[in-house]
Design a protein around this motif. Sequence first.
Motif, PDB file in Angstrom:
ATOM      1  N   SER A 121       0.799  -1.231   0.000  1.00 17.43           N
ATOM      2  CA  SER A 121       0.000   0.000   0.000  1.00 17.43           C
ATOM      3  C   SER A 121       0.825   1.270   0.000  1.00 17.43           C
ATOM      4  CB  SER A 121      -0.912   0.028   1.229  1.00 17.43           C
ATOM      5  OG  SER A 121      -1.647  -1.150   1.337  1.00 17.43           O
ATOM      6  N   GLU A 122       1.836   1.296   0.855  1.00 16.13           N
ATOM      7  CA  GLU A 122       2.616   2.513   1.006  1.00 16.13           C
ATOM      8  C   GLU A 122       3.253   2.937  -0.303  1.00 16.13           C
ATOM      9  OE1 GLU A 122       2.212  -0.482   3.175  1.00 16.13           O
ATOM     10  OE2 GLU A 122       4.393  -0.497   2.854  1.00 16.13           O
ATOM     11  N   ALA A 123       3.627   1.950  -1.111  1.00 16.56           N
ATOM     12  CA  ALA A 123       4.346   2.252  -2.340  1.00 16.56           C
ATOM     13  C   ALA A 123       3.420   2.484  -3.529  1.00 16.56           C
ATOM     14  CB  ALA A 123       5.317   1.110  -2.659  1.00 16.56           C
ATOM     15  N   ALA A 124       2.147   2.149  -3.354  1.00 18.79           N
ATOM     16  CA  ALA A 124       1.241   2.109  -4.508  1.00 18.79           C
ATOM     17  C   ALA A 124       1.098   3.449  -5.236  1.00 18.79           C
ATOM     18  CB  ALA A 124      -0.132   1.600  -4.077  1.00 18.79           C
ATOM     19  N   GLN A 125       0.861   4.521  -4.485  1.00 22.53           N
ATOM     20  CA  GLN A 125       0.658   5.815  -5.130  1.00 22.53           C
ATOM     21  C   GLN A 125       1.873   6.211  -5.963  1.00 22.53           C
ATOM     22  OE1 GLN A 125      -2.058   7.898  -5.256  1.00 22.53           O
ATOM     23  NE2 GLN A 125      -0.879   9.266  -6.575  1.00 22.53           N
ATOM     24  N   GLY A 126       3.052   6.043  -5.392  1.00 24.28           N
ATOM     25  CA  GLY A 126       4.268   6.403  -6.112  1.00 24.28           C
ATOM     26  C   GLY A 126       4.456   5.575  -7.364  1.00 24.28           C
ATOM     27  N   VAL A 127       4.247   4.293  -7.236  1.00 26.59           N
ATOM     28  CA  VAL A 127       4.399   3.399  -8.380  1.00 26.59           C
ATOM     29  C   VAL A 127       3.378   3.736  -9.462  1.00 26.59           C
ATOM     30  CG1 VAL A 127       4.124   1.007  -9.130  1.00 26.59           C
ATOM     31  CG2 VAL A 127       5.438   1.524  -7.069  1.00 26.59           C
ATOM     32  N   ALA A 128       2.165   4.049  -9.018  1.00 28.50           N
ATOM     33  CA  ALA A 128       1.114   4.396  -9.974  1.00 28.50           C
ATOM     34  C   ALA A 128       1.511   5.638 -10.769  1.00 28.50           C
ATOM     35  CB  ALA A 128      -0.202   4.636  -9.240  1.00 28.50           C
ATOM     36  N   GLU A 129       2.039   6.620 -10.065  1.00 28.08           N
ATOM     37  CA  GLU A 129       2.451   7.843 -10.742  1.00 28.08           C
ATOM     38  C   GLU A 129       3.572   7.562 -11.734  1.00 28.08           C
ATOM     39  OE1 GLU A 129       3.391  10.592  -7.605  1.00 28.08           O
ATOM     40  OE2 GLU A 129       1.294  10.660  -6.919  1.00 28.08           O
ATOM     41  N   ALA A 130       4.499   6.721 -11.302  1.00 28.94           N
ATOM     42  CA  ALA A 130       5.620   6.383 -12.186  1.00 28.94           C
ATOM     43  C   ALA A 130       5.123   5.671 -13.438  1.00 28.94           C
ATOM     44  CB  ALA A 130       6.624   5.508 -11.434  1.00 28.94           C
ATOM     45  N   LEU A 131       4.202   4.744 -13.257  1.00 28.81           N
ATOM     46  CA  LEU A 131       3.660   4.020 -14.409  1.00 28.81           C
ATOM     47  C   LEU A 131       2.918   4.977 -15.339  1.00 28.81           C
ATOM     48  CD1 LEU A 131       2.376   0.785 -12.618  1.00 28.81           C
ATOM     49  CD2 LEU A 131       4.045   0.829 -14.479  1.00 28.81           C
ATOM     50  N   ALA A 132       2.136   5.859 -14.737  1.00 26.23           N
ATOM     51  CA  ALA A 132       1.401   6.827 -15.550  1.00 26.23           C
ATOM     52  C   ALA A 132       2.375   7.709 -16.326  1.00 26.23           C
ATOM     53  CB  ALA A 132       0.497   7.677 -14.660  1.00 26.23           C
ATOM     54  N   ALA A 133       3.416   8.150 -15.645  1.00 19.32           N
ATOM     55  CA  ALA A 133       4.412   9.007 -16.292  1.00 19.32           C
ATOM     56  C   ALA A 133       5.126   8.261 -17.412  1.00 19.32           C
ATOM     57  CB  ALA A 133       5.427   9.498 -15.261  1.00 19.32           C
ATOM     58  N   ALA A 134       5.224   6.945 -17.251  1.00 20.93           N
ATOM     59  CA  ALA A 134       5.915   6.148 -18.262  1.00 20.93           C
ATOM     60  C   ALA A 134       5.012   5.841 -19.456  1.00 20.93           C
ATOM     61  CB  ALA A 134       6.435   4.857 -17.642  1.00 20.93           C
ATOM     62  N   GLY A 135       3.774   6.330 -19.390  1.00 21.98           N
ATOM     63  CA  GLY A 135       2.913   6.166 -20.549  1.00 21.98           C
ATOM     64  C   GLY A 135       1.816   5.121 -20.443  1.00 21.98           C
ATOM     65  N   PRO A 174      -4.882  -1.547  -1.270  1.00 20.88           N
ATOM     66  CA  PRO A 174      -6.097  -0.975  -0.691  1.00 20.88           C
ATOM     67  C   PRO A 174      -5.976   0.515  -0.425  1.00 20.88           C
ATOM     68  CG  PRO A 174      -4.894  -2.196   0.972  1.00 20.88           C
ATOM     69  CD  PRO A 174      -4.116  -2.343  -0.308  1.00 20.88           C
ATOM     70  N   VAL A 175      -5.746   1.276  -1.461  1.00 22.17           N
ATOM     71  CA  VAL A 175      -5.680   2.738  -1.345  1.00 22.17           C
ATOM     72  C   VAL A 175      -6.381   3.333  -2.567  1.00 22.17           C
ATOM     73  CG1 VAL A 175      -3.507   2.753  -0.090  1.00 22.17           C
ATOM     74  CG2 VAL A 175      -3.476   2.814  -2.583  1.00 22.17           C
ATOM     75  N   VAL A 176      -6.873   4.556  -2.408  1.00 26.03           N
ATOM     76  CA  VAL A 176      -7.490   5.238  -3.542  1.00 26.03           C
ATOM     77  C   VAL A 176      -6.404   6.028  -4.255  1.00 26.03           C
ATOM     78  CG1 VAL A 176      -9.147   6.981  -4.260  1.00 26.03           C
ATOM     79  CG2 VAL A 176      -9.729   5.408  -2.422  1.00 26.03           C
TER      80      VAL A 176
END
Lengths: 230, 230
Positions: free
Chosen positions: A173-187, A196-198
């Motif tokens: 969970s703690e890492a999810a937001q950061g990873v999501a942003e990185a994936l989004a930034a990667a296209g 379990p986070v929004v």
Amino acid sequence: MSRRRRNAARESKLPPPEDGEPRLSRASVGRFSLYLRHLQQFAREGLPTVSSGQLGLALGKTDVQVRKDLAYLGHLGQAGVGYQVQPLISALRHTLGIDREWKVAVAGVGNLARALLRYRGFGAQGFRIVALFDADAAKVGQSVDGLAVHAPADMTQVIADSGAELGIITVPSEAAQGVAEALAAAGIHGLMNFAPVVLRLPAHVSVINVDLAIQLEQLAFLVHLAASER
Amino acid sequence: MSRRRRNAARESKLPPPEDGEPRLSRASVGRFSLYLRHLQQFAREGLPTVSSGQLGLALGKTDVQVRKDLAYLGHLGQAGVGYQVQPLISALRHTLGIDREWKVAVAGVGNLARALLRYRGFGAQGFRIVALFDADAAKVGQSVDGLAVHAPADMTQVIADSGAELGIITVPSEAAQGVAEALAAAGIHGLMNFAPVVLRLPAHVSVINVDLAIQLEQLAFLVHLAASER
DNA sequence: GGATGTGAACGACTTCACAGCG
DNA sequence: CGCTGTGAAGTCGTTCACATCC
């Protein structure tokens, strides 16, 4: 809370109101995958046609609902006969946008990721996992089911090279937001999130949350309810 | 299809219409778990009260919807102030039926089962996995995360001894229906099914289906839709 | 007869508007 | 004031009833 400010979630709008006809509803789309599953089963059994009643019975829906849903796809049914299985499958796959291959990247190489890698259901519907990422240096460089595990730092490059458009997040969970942003930034354009986070992401990234604890809670509620009624 | 025959799925009825008041809706229950998640987060951060606006913002819902949902639990809010976090958490857990421990049996000891065993989210909400089953003789007798793997033949006995009430099915599709029936016969009241099949079970057994391929398809649809609108 | 497709009725859920309380 | 609680209105989704076609 200030009046009239819409703070609700941006929910990805459904189809443009379009000219004038059947209007695809979100609820119908949610059932399309289910119809598709069963139609593929019927196809394997060699059935050439299927009626809305048969399909509904197999799924626990009414025949009318099946017809209403399928009506969106155009006039595929033949009165007195039913629907031809193959054309219906094609139409559903087309509408769902899965009449092609989707490449998927997975972030977080734990047991869940391993389970997903070996899950035949994805490949059967045209999804192919093409890239793995993990922050654990001990895992980077390893190979899981023939796929190399990459470091998060290489994400942009690896995603671009692999052509992945969807991402699956199985990190803590703690890492999810950061990873999501990185994936989004990667296209990456769409994320399936098991944490379990929004997630807060730019509007052009679609997200589906799969929260297993919530599902189990809902099950407990059903059982609890059934018990309290007895 | 004969007219007026209800072939639709038995959906577990919600609460008895009851005397006269707020009427718990299925949609609200679906959000209760989500509220609970965030309230627990607020509690960890030490917030004593929270307003419907704050909660809604954290979840992507409107303040009104949050209030409507929470109204079912009784008059827990204080006008001008908000809701006290702890009492609200208790009320939600009580309503969901998770103000106690639920014991869970898992059938099918693959990667997914291993992932579930190590998933902290379950324990945090009061779910405890107490029994494992697998048809593979090579796995029977082994121990996974401190839990013994049992043979399906011992199911009734092991379930009874362990006190499990819920079951999670992570076996291959072909085996799912049979395993589900065995679990139901062994006294399990609710099943979380990961196999992509529609289980047919006696009405007193509740089922939640978690079909990951369907979820991924829905994600693909969203991305497909967004792309086609651009 | 056996099925589809669809307006219309119905019901469920959400949003609006506002009364009321601390 | 800020925020809750709730009728009323509106929107979305399902079910009914029936016209229609093979």
